[in-house]
Write a protein that holds these residues in place. Structure first.
Motif, PDB file in Angstrom:
ATOM      1  N   PHE A  85      15.190  -1.109  -4.257  1.00 19.68           N
ATOM      2  CA  PHE A  85      16.598  -1.130  -3.869  1.00 19.68           C
ATOM      3  C   PHE A  85      16.787  -1.938  -2.600  1.00 19.68           C
ATOM      4  O   PHE A  85      15.855  -2.147  -1.829  1.00 19.68           O
ATOM      5  N   ASP A 115       1.286   5.321  -1.158  1.00 17.37           N
ATOM      6  CA  ASP A 115       0.343   6.397  -0.833  1.00 17.37           C
ATOM      7  C   ASP A 115      -0.606   6.673  -1.995  1.00 17.37           C
ATOM      8  O   ASP A 115      -0.625   7.760  -2.570  1.00 17.37           O
ATOM      9  N   GLU A 125       8.255   2.123   8.430  1.00 14.37           N
ATOM     10  CA  GLU A 125       7.347   1.516   9.387  1.00 14.37           C
ATOM     11  C   GLU A 125       7.854   0.126   9.740  1.00 14.37           C
ATOM     12  O   GLU A 125       8.175  -0.663   8.866  1.00 14.37           O
ATOM     13  N   HIS A 182       0.849  -1.193   0.000  1.00  9.89           N
ATOM     14  CA  HIS A 182       0.000   0.000   0.000  1.00  9.89           C
ATOM     15  C   HIS A 182       0.874   1.228   0.000  1.00  9.89           C
ATOM     16  O   HIS A 182       1.286   1.692   1.054  1.00  9.89           O
ATOM     17  N   ILE A 218      11.180   2.368  -8.030  1.00  9.13           N
ATOM     18  CA  ILE A 218      12.510   1.766  -8.063  1.00  9.13           C
ATOM     19  C   ILE A 218      12.679   0.920  -6.812  1.00  9.13           C
ATOM     20  O   ILE A 218      12.392   1.363  -5.708  1.00  9.13           O
ATOM     21  N   GLU A 262       7.033  10.818  -7.423  1.00 10.59           N
ATOM     22  CA  GLU A 262       5.727  11.478  -7.270  1.00 10.59           C
ATOM     23  C   GLU A 262       5.281  12.146  -8.554  1.00 10.59           C
ATOM     24  O   GLU A 262       4.124  12.529  -8.687  1.00 10.59           O
ATOM     25  N   LYS A 320       9.235   7.381   4.519  1.00 12.02           N
ATOM     26  CA  LYS A 320       8.446   6.734   5.545  1.00 12.02           C
ATOM     27  C   LYS A 320       9.108   5.422   5.900  1.00 12.02           C
ATOM     28  O   LYS A 320       9.554   4.688   5.020  1.00 12.02           O
ATOM     29  N   THR A 334      15.736  12.857  -6.014  1.00 10.93           N
ATOM     30  CA  THR A 334      15.568  13.890  -4.999  1.00 10.93           C
ATOM     31  C   THR A 334      14.424  13.489  -4.092  1.00 10.93           C
ATOM     32  O   THR A 334      13.342  13.178  -4.568  1.00 10.93           O
ATOM     33  N   HIS A 389       8.996  -5.070   7.871  1.00 12.91           N
ATOM     34  CA  HIS A 389       9.221  -3.637   7.926  1.00 12.91           C
ATOM     35  C   HIS A 389       9.126  -3.091   6.525  1.00 12.91           C
ATOM     36  O   HIS A 389       9.210  -3.830   5.538  1.00 12.91           O
ATOM     37  N   LYS A 390       8.944  -1.817   6.463  1.00 13.80           N
ATOM     38  CA  LYS A 390       8.763  -1.213   5.158  1.00 13.80           C
ATOM     39  C   LYS A 390       9.443   0.138   5.167  1.00 13.80           C
ATOM     40  O   LYS A 390       9.367   0.882   6.142  1.00 13.80           O
ATOM     41  N   MET A 391      10.143   0.436   4.110  1.00  9.21           N
ATOM     42  CA  MET A 391      10.676   1.774   3.973  1.00  9.21           C
ATOM     43  C   MET A 391      10.332   2.268   2.588  1.00  9.21           C
ATOM     44  O   MET A 391      10.550   1.562   1.603  1.00  9.21           O
ATOM     45  N   GLU A 392       9.771   3.438   2.518  1.00  9.23           N
ATOM     46  CA  GLU A 392       9.412   4.013   1.227  1.00  9.23           C
ATOM     47  C   GLU A 392       9.983   5.418   1.142  1.00  9.23           C
ATOM     48  O   GLU A 392       9.805   6.221   2.048  1.00  9.23           O
ATOM     49  N   LEU A 393      10.662   5.675   0.042  1.00  7.53           N
ATOM     50  CA  LEU A 393      11.166   7.023  -0.220  1.00  7.53           C
ATOM     51  C   LEU A 393      10.307   7.624  -1.325  1.00  7.53           C
ATOM     52  O   LEU A 393      10.001   6.951  -2.310  1.00  7.53           O
ATOM     53  N   TYR A 394       9.900   8.863  -1.144  1.00  9.70           N
ATOM     54  CA  TYR A 394       9.097   9.545  -2.154  1.00  9.70           C
ATOM     55  C   TYR A 394       9.849  10.774  -2.634  1.00  9.70           C
ATOM     56  O   TYR A 394      10.509  11.449  -1.846  1.00  9.70           O
ATOM     57  N   GLY A 395       9.751  11.045  -3.934  1.00  2.00           N
ATOM     58  CA  GLY A 395      10.442  12.219  -4.453  1.00  2.00           C
ATOM     59  C   GLY A 395      10.372  12.272  -5.967  1.00  2.00           C
ATOM     60  O   GLY A 395       9.381  11.842  -6.553  1.00  2.00           O
ATOM     61  N   PHE A 417      11.514   3.209  -3.853  1.00  2.00           N
ATOM     62  CA  PHE A 417      11.426   4.645  -4.096  1.00  2.00           C
ATOM     63  C   PHE A 417      10.282   4.854  -5.074  1.00  2.00           C
ATOM     64  O   PHE A 417      10.195   4.141  -6.084  1.00  2.00           O
TER      65      PHE A 417
END
Lengths: 166, 166
Positions: A126, A98, B152, A96, A124, A118, B150, B145, A149-155, A115
DNA sequence: TTCCCTGCAAAAGTTTTGCACTACT
DNA sequence: AGTAGTGCAAAACTTTTGCAGGGAA
């Protein structure tokens, strides 16, 4: 840097290709169905094959559209039911990001993070071992047991940044 | 380890208390409304005050129920419209954990991440500078960039683990 | 007095479910 | 033959919107 390459830090691995073919995944799917005494059907095969061949981060809506192309008779309910089944068979993850809708991804050998651009929606994948280690340290500090666990980078991705400059 | 304390690694800070009172936040809210030539109304005040006083990680449904207690006339639409307004005023974040519904959190001074207990739903906030740094390194490796990120962690909290053992 | 805000109900978007029918095994 | 699977439509659930009436500035 191209897919599969390692960065100057020696830590970040980008868009690693899946080592398992769609055909192999289908065989696993059939085996899991047999274990559970569930039936192999034309619809399930069509949906699963399209899913495994199309690759990662597809939404139910996109999958429905693709499956319709080869089997126009399939309904939305079967798409969702088959996605749930594949999840229960540990053959896909439901993500899920955003957005309003879920995205689905075939289970691979390794954990990775995402990643999300937006601007264009590109995703992507990684891997970064240092981040994985840090997450375990945080869990220890918190006194909790992790299941996932989850890590999401937005940009903005490099393509969209170049385009903006143009 | 208690809230606010630092771990043996010197990195993880847990459940830092907000430095801004609900009253201060209400004043900021009124100022932002005035700036935008928007109106201050009884409903907006009720919703915002309940939100700021109840604290973090509330859902729209929970907020609606709480606001009803002090102002039974308020409708769901106004809850959502006020949440959107608070977001546009940079006074709250909207979070999407792995549930159907969004959760809302007052904007604080510092970025933090979340641990969510899958047994009891408890949410622990933490800060870890090393993870923040790693995210920036990954972004550099990816050539992108970042606008936000986030992280979690999901698992079982210490209370639920103790309970299970008991 | 203006026009923003509110409540209600209906709509929208995604996902699930009830039901009669179909088709695996 | 028996039971699980399917398609359709309707429901469920969260969030948004249209509209007519009400209230802040």
């Amino acid at each position: 840097m191209r897919p599969g390459e390692t960065s100057s830090t020696g830590h970040t691995v980008i868009d690693r290709k899946p080592a398992i073919s769609a055909e192999e995944r289908m065989q696993t799917f059939h085996a899991r169905l047999k274990e559970r005494a569930l039936k192999s059907t034309g619809q399930r095969d069509d949906i699963a094959r399209v899913f495994f061949e199309l690759g990662h981060h597809i939404s139910a809506e996109e999958l429905y559209a693709e499956v319709k192309k080869i089997n126009p008779h399939v309904g939305y309910a079967t798409i969702y039911r088959t996605l749930r089944l594949l999840k229960e068979c540990s053959l896909l993850y439901e993500r899920h990001f955003d957005e309003g809708q879920a995205r689905y991804e075939a289970v691979g050998e390794r954990h990775h993070d995402h990643f999300i651009c937006e601007k264009c929606g590109r995703i992507i994948e990684f891997e970064n071992a240092a981040i994985e280690r840090m997450q375990n340290i945080v869990a220890r500090d918190l006194g909790v047991t992790l299941t996932r666990h989850k890590m999401e980078l937005y940009g903005t991705c490099s393509d969209c940044m170049a385009q903006r400059g143009a």
